[in-house]
Scaffold this motif. Structure first.
Motif, short mmCIF file in Angstrom:
data_model
loop_
_atom_site.label_atom_id
_atom_site.label_comp_id
_atom_site.label_asym_id
_atom_site.label_seq_id
_atom_site.Cartn_x
_atom_site.Cartn_y
_atom_site.Cartn_z
N MET A 7 0.84 -1.21 0.00
CA MET A 7 0.00 0.00 0.00
C MET A 7 0.87 1.25 0.00
O MET A 7 0.59 2.21 -0.72
CB MET A 7 -0.95 0.00 1.20
CG MET A 7 -1.79 1.28 1.29
SD MET A 7 -2.77 1.62 -0.17
CE MET A 7 -4.14 0.54 0.13
N ARG A 8 1.93 1.27 0.79
CA ARG A 8 2.84 2.42 0.83
C ARG A 8 3.47 2.65 -0.55
O ARG A 8 3.57 3.78 -1.02
CB ARG A 8 3.91 2.21 1.90
CG ARG A 8 4.98 3.27 1.93
CD ARG A 8 4.49 4.62 2.32
NE ARG A 8 4.06 4.58 3.70
CZ ARG A 8 3.41 5.55 4.30
NH1 ARG A 8 3.14 6.65 3.66
NH2 ARG A 8 3.04 5.44 5.54
N GLU A 9 3.89 1.56 -1.22
CA GLU A 9 4.47 1.68 -2.55
C GLU A 9 3.46 2.24 -3.54
O GLU A 9 3.80 3.10 -4.37
CB GLU A 9 4.98 0.32 -3.03
CG GLU A 9 6.19 -0.17 -2.28
CD GLU A 9 6.57 -1.60 -2.63
OE1 GLU A 9 5.86 -2.25 -3.43
OE2 GLU A 9 7.58 -2.07 -2.09
N ILE A 10 2.22 1.80 -3.46
CA ILE A 10 1.16 2.31 -4.33
C ILE A 10 0.96 3.80 -4.09
O ILE A 10 0.83 4.58 -5.03
CB ILE A 10 -0.15 1.52 -4.12
CG1 ILE A 10 0.01 0.09 -4.64
CG2 ILE A 10 -1.33 2.21 -4.78
CD1 ILE A 10 -1.08 -0.86 -4.22
N GLN A 11 0.93 4.20 -2.83
CA GLN A 11 0.76 5.62 -2.51
C GLN A 11 1.92 6.46 -3.04
O GLN A 11 1.71 7.53 -3.59
CB GLN A 11 0.63 5.79 -1.00
CG GLN A 11 -0.65 5.24 -0.44
CD GLN A 11 -0.66 5.17 1.08
OE1 GLN A 11 0.38 5.09 1.72
NE2 GLN A 11 -1.86 5.19 1.66
N GLN A 12 3.15 5.96 -2.89
CA GLN A 12 4.32 6.69 -3.36
C GLN A 12 4.31 6.81 -4.89
O GLN A 12 4.59 7.88 -5.44
CB GLN A 12 5.60 6.02 -2.88
CG GLN A 12 5.81 6.15 -1.40
CD GLN A 12 6.93 5.25 -0.87
OE1 GLN A 12 7.33 4.29 -1.51
NE2 GLN A 12 7.43 5.58 0.31
N LEU A 13 4.01 5.71 -5.56
CA LEU A 13 3.95 5.75 -7.02
C LEU A 13 2.82 6.64 -7.51
O LEU A 13 2.98 7.36 -8.50
CB LEU A 13 3.80 4.33 -7.57
CG LEU A 13 5.02 3.43 -7.38
CD1 LEU A 13 4.63 1.97 -7.63
CD2 LEU A 13 6.16 3.86 -8.29
N GLY A 14 1.68 6.61 -6.83
CA GLY A 14 0.57 7.49 -7.19
C GLY A 14 0.95 8.95 -7.05
O GLY A 14 0.62 9.77 -7.92
N PHE A 15 1.66 9.28 -5.98
CA PHE A 15 2.11 10.66 -5.79
C PHE A 15 3.08 11.07 -6.90
O PHE A 15 2.99 12.16 -7.45
CB PHE A 15 2.78 10.82 -4.42
CG PHE A 15 3.28 12.22 -4.18
CD1 PHE A 15 2.43 13.20 -3.71
CD2 PHE A 15 4.61 12.55 -4.44
CE1 PHE A 15 2.88 14.50 -3.50
CE2 PHE A 15 5.07 13.83 -4.23
CZ PHE A 15 4.21 14.81 -3.76
N ALA A 16 4.01 10.16 -7.23
CA ALA A 16 5.00 10.46 -8.27
C ALA A 16 4.34 10.68 -9.63
O ALA A 16 4.72 11.59 -10.37
CB ALA A 16 6.04 9.35 -8.34
N THR A 17 3.34 9.85 -9.96
CA THR A 17 2.66 10.03 -11.25
C THR A 17 1.89 11.35 -11.27
O THR A 17 1.89 12.05 -12.27
CB THR A 17 1.71 8.87 -11.59
OG1 THR A 17 0.74 8.71 -10.56
CG2 THR A 17 2.47 7.58 -11.81
N LEU A 18 1.26 11.69 -10.17
CA LEU A 18 0.54 12.97 -10.09
C LEU A 18 1.51 14.14 -10.23
O LEU A 18 1.25 15.09 -10.98
CB LEU A 18 -0.23 13.08 -8.78
CG LEU A 18 -0.97 14.40 -8.54
CD1 LEU A 18 -2.00 14.64 -9.64
CD2 LEU A 18 -1.61 14.40 -7.18
#
Length: 82
Positions: A7-18
């Motif tokens: 979940m943390r990795e998904i959140q970090q990747l989501g932030f980076a894509t945004l």
């Protein structure tokens, strides 16, 4: 079971894509940013799918398939797993 690391990795990747999306809005000709965006977006999508297959859907509104019965009624919600 709920995987906090995933979940943390998904959140970090989501932030980076945004963040890269916003950058590309003002720098549409930046090949490096676009390449980074596409690479991170693929990784984000792969991890999101992995999470959804093992835990359940993360987003609604046509973005995540559901098994039968409708999974949005099942818990726990992602924010309930601390």
């Amino acid at each position: 079971m709920y995987d906090k690391k995933l979940m943390r990795e998904i959140q970090q990747l989501g932030f980076a894509t945004l963040d890269l999306n916003l950058y590309l809005d003002t720098h549409p000709d930046c090949k490096k940013a676009l390449s980074d965006y596409n690479m991170i977006q693929r990784e984000y999508e792969n991890k999101r799918r992995m999470y959804e297959l093992n835990v359940g859907p993360l987003v609604n509104f046509g973005m995540s398939p559901s098994k039968y019965p409708w999974e949005w009624l099942d818990g726990p919600w992602p924010w309930e797993n601390e």
